[in-house]
Enzyme design. Sequence first.
Site, PDB file in Angstrom:
ATOM      1  N   HIS A  18       8.689  -6.606 -12.822  1.00  0.00           N
ATOM      2  CA  HIS A  18       8.144  -6.509 -11.477  1.00  0.00           C
ATOM      3  C   HIS A  18       7.799  -5.077 -11.145  1.00  0.00           C
ATOM      4  CE1 HIS A  18       7.725  -7.652  -6.949  1.00  0.00           C
ATOM      5  NE2 HIS A  18       7.567  -6.409  -6.963  1.00  0.00           N
ATOM      6  N   HIS A  20       5.161  -1.868  -9.456  1.00  0.00           N
ATOM      7  CA  HIS A  20       3.938  -1.376  -8.650  1.00  0.00           C
ATOM      8  C   HIS A  20       3.641   0.043  -9.271  1.00  0.00           C
ATOM      9  CE1 HIS A  20       4.521  -4.234  -5.259  1.00  0.00           C
ATOM     10  NE2 HIS A  20       5.593  -3.947  -5.623  1.00  0.00           N
ATOM     11  N   LEU A  21       2.424  -0.161  -9.804  1.00  0.00           N
ATOM     12  CA  LEU A  21       1.978   1.249 -10.445  1.00  0.00           C
ATOM     13  C   LEU A  21       0.704   2.095  -9.714  1.00  0.00           C
ATOM     14  CD1 LEU A  21       1.414   0.203 -14.126  1.00  0.00           C
ATOM     15  CD2 LEU A  21       3.188   1.822 -13.469  1.00  0.00           C
ATOM     16  N   ARG A  22       0.342   1.288  -8.450  1.00  0.00           N
ATOM     17  CA  ARG A  22      -0.725   1.871  -7.727  1.00  0.00           C
ATOM     18  C   ARG A  22      -1.986   2.204  -8.598  1.00  0.00           C
ATOM     19  NH1 ARG A  22       2.715  -0.068  -4.132  1.00  0.00           N
ATOM     20  NH2 ARG A  22       4.304   1.342  -3.199  1.00  0.00           N
ATOM     21  N   ASN A  46      -0.992  -5.513  -5.536  1.00  0.00           N
ATOM     22  CA  ASN A  46      -1.270  -5.538  -4.123  1.00  0.00           C
ATOM     23  C   ASN A  46      -1.877  -3.881  -3.885  1.00  0.00           C
ATOM     24  OD1 ASN A  46       1.250  -4.260  -4.949  1.00  0.00           O
ATOM     25  ND2 ASN A  46       2.150  -4.208  -2.753  1.00  0.00           N
ATOM     26  N   LYS A 104       0.586 -13.788  -8.343  1.00  0.00           N
ATOM     27  CA  LYS A 104       1.667 -13.341  -7.241  1.00  0.00           C
ATOM     28  C   LYS A 104       1.223 -13.975  -6.034  1.00  0.00           C
ATOM     29  CE  LYS A 104       4.700 -10.785  -5.174  1.00  0.00           C
ATOM     30  NZ  LYS A 104       5.773  -9.739  -5.557  1.00  0.00           N
ATOM     31  N   HIS A 141       7.038 -13.442  -3.565  1.00  0.00           N
ATOM     32  CA  HIS A 141       7.623 -12.473  -2.766  1.00  0.00           C
ATOM     33  C   HIS A 141       8.323 -13.732  -1.720  1.00  0.00           C
ATOM     34  CE1 HIS A 141       8.397  -8.875  -0.301  1.00  0.00           C
ATOM     35  NE2 HIS A 141       8.778  -9.901   0.665  1.00  0.00           N
ATOM     36  N   HIS A 179      12.453  -9.897  -6.748  1.00  0.00           N
ATOM     37  CA  HIS A 179      13.614  -9.228  -6.104  1.00  0.00           C
ATOM     38  C   HIS A 179      14.600  -9.942  -5.426  1.00  0.00           C
ATOM     39  CE1 HIS A 179      10.466  -9.617  -3.098  1.00  0.00           C
ATOM     40  NE2 HIS A 179       9.622  -8.761  -3.708  1.00  0.00           N
ATOM     41  N   LEU A 224      11.435  -3.897   0.961  1.00  0.00           N
ATOM     42  CA  LEU A 224      11.314  -5.338   1.326  1.00  0.00           C
ATOM     43  C   LEU A 224      11.389  -5.946   0.114  1.00  0.00           C
ATOM     44  CD1 LEU A 224       8.692  -5.165   4.035  1.00  0.00           C
ATOM     45  CD2 LEU A 224      10.959  -5.583   4.219  1.00  0.00           C
ATOM     46  N   ASP A 252      10.835  -3.239  -9.270  1.00  0.00           N
ATOM     47  CA  ASP A 252      10.157  -3.407  -7.864  1.00  0.00           C
ATOM     48  C   ASP A 252       9.958  -1.867  -7.672  1.00  0.00           C
ATOM     49  OD1 ASP A 252       8.818  -4.112  -5.717  1.00  0.00           O
ATOM     50  OD2 ASP A 252      10.480  -4.630  -4.687  1.00  0.00           O
ATOM     51  N   HIS A 256       5.765   5.450  -2.742  1.00  0.00           N
ATOM     52  CA  HIS A 256       4.950   5.916  -1.789  1.00  0.00           C
ATOM     53  C   HIS A 256       5.087   7.559  -1.425  1.00  0.00           C
ATOM     54  CE1 HIS A 256       4.144   1.819   0.081  1.00  0.00           C
ATOM     55  NE2 HIS A 256       5.395   1.752  -0.432  1.00  0.00           N
ATOM     56  N   ALA A 268       7.647   0.702   3.209  1.00  0.00           N
ATOM     57  CA  ALA A 268       8.786   0.106   2.340  1.00  0.00           C
ATOM     58  C   ALA A 268       8.626  -0.100   0.978  1.00  0.00           C
ATOM     59  CB  ALA A 268       8.825  -1.551   2.482  1.00  0.00           C
TER      60      ALA A 268
HETATM   61  O1  DOR Z   1       9.721  -2.518  -0.670  1.00  0.00           O
HETATM   62  C1  DOR Z   1       8.407  -3.029  -1.137  1.00  0.00           C
HETATM   63  N1  DOR Z   1       7.597  -2.317  -1.552  1.00  0.00           N
HETATM   64  N2  DOR Z   1       8.528  -4.438  -1.398  1.00  0.00           N
HETATM   65  C2  DOR Z   1       7.454  -4.998  -1.418  1.00  0.00           C
HETATM   66  O2  DOR Z   1       7.384  -6.124  -1.491  1.00  0.00           O
HETATM   67  C3  DOR Z   1       6.078  -4.200  -1.561  1.00  0.00           C
HETATM   68  C4  DOR Z   1       6.266  -2.894  -2.139  1.00  0.00           C
HETATM   69  C5  DOR Z   1       5.275  -2.001  -2.185  1.00  0.00           C
HETATM   70  O3  DOR Z   1       4.207  -2.226  -2.621  1.00  0.00           O
HETATM   71  O4  DOR Z   1       5.550  -0.751  -1.871  1.00  0.00           O
HETATM   72 ZN    ZN Z   2       7.197  -5.558  -5.276  1.00  0.00          ZN
END
Ligand code: DOR
Ligand code: ZN
Length: 350
Positions: A18, A20-22, A46, A104, A141, A179, A224, A252, A256, A268
């Site tokens: 799990h 996030h690579l953006r 996302n 997802k 989620h 998560h 989150l 996860d 940011h 988050a």
């Molecule tokens: O803390 C989080 N950040 N929880 C998520 O479910 C999404 C993630 C994000 O994309 O920043």
């Molecule tokens: Zn996530």
Amino acid sequence: MHDATPPRLTIRRPDDWHLHLRDGGMLKGVLPDTARHFARAIVMPNLVPPVVTAEQANAYRDRIMAALPEGMTFQPLMTLYLTEETDPDDVARAHAEGIATAVKLYPAGATTNSASGVRDFAKVRPVLEQMAEIGMPLCVHGEVTDPSIDIFDREAVFIDKILKPIRKKTPDLRVVMEHVTTQNAVDYVRDTPKNLAATITTHHLIINRNHILAGGIRPHYYCLPVAKREKHRVALVQAAVSGDRRFFLGTDSAPHNDPAKLQPCGCAGIYTAPVTMACLAEVFETADKLRQLEAFTSLNGPAFYGLPPNEETITLVKDGPFDRPDRIETEDGPVTIFDPGFPMHWRVDA
Ligand code: DOR
Ligand code: ZN
């Protein structure tokens, strides 16, 4: 005489189930931190706009591979963002052609960029039935979004109100609770012999809600689902170190930039990719379970996803403590790296 050779631990190369690579400058900045240690990762969809179709997942995969520095290897395992308009045939095609590994599910409004998620679960029934039939996993989620439900209860309520009914109607659907943060989720997974597994993040093994809120508010610990009470963290550690095949690593890691974290309504997400293996070695060693680290990071995930474990290995060496960089610089600004709050003695040997 005292033996000066530092302890070493060689394990199969880990995967991150799990991540996030953006996109764009952020992707370029964070991808090497994951590719340095991990062979594969389940990549979250996302983005803005989200990765919904097979075609979008293909294009995103190409952008990830284009951002990978020369000489590094990494396999992104793509996911499709489930919406109420998702076409079951497009999902089946993405699965059959090896474009997407999983779908997802974000309840609408649950977290970062989840506005296109699911409000009415009846509307996604045909997709879930299709997935059950073709054996494609659903990554969930697991938090309700009802504003009247306390944020610390949202995972437990999701299990009872949403997940149990879905699994009852579609018992063949393979589900990963992403998560997990509560004893409730750990117990639910333990009580379920088939078609259910859970990922656990690095940070939820280390912080509880006091770390976020006691003695000053710490935005870099906000994510989150939010970290819960200490008893829940302890239950997560017990699950992670147990060797139980149904629990595996999903960091996860969610970068940011600092301005986005440090504002009146901060984002988050916790960026753990660079320090995850060092942190986990410390957590497993403290639990006297270093021998189970490989199961958690490198064996249980592939087994659930029906993939072979990686052939290559990494070696962790305990010759610290080390000074840790506080942040990385990206074209999208600085990103603070997770601080576990304890000295890290282990490093991944280059
Ligand atoms: O803390 C989080 N950040 N929880 C998520 O479910 C999404 C993630 C994000 O994309 O920043
Ligand atoms: Zn996530």
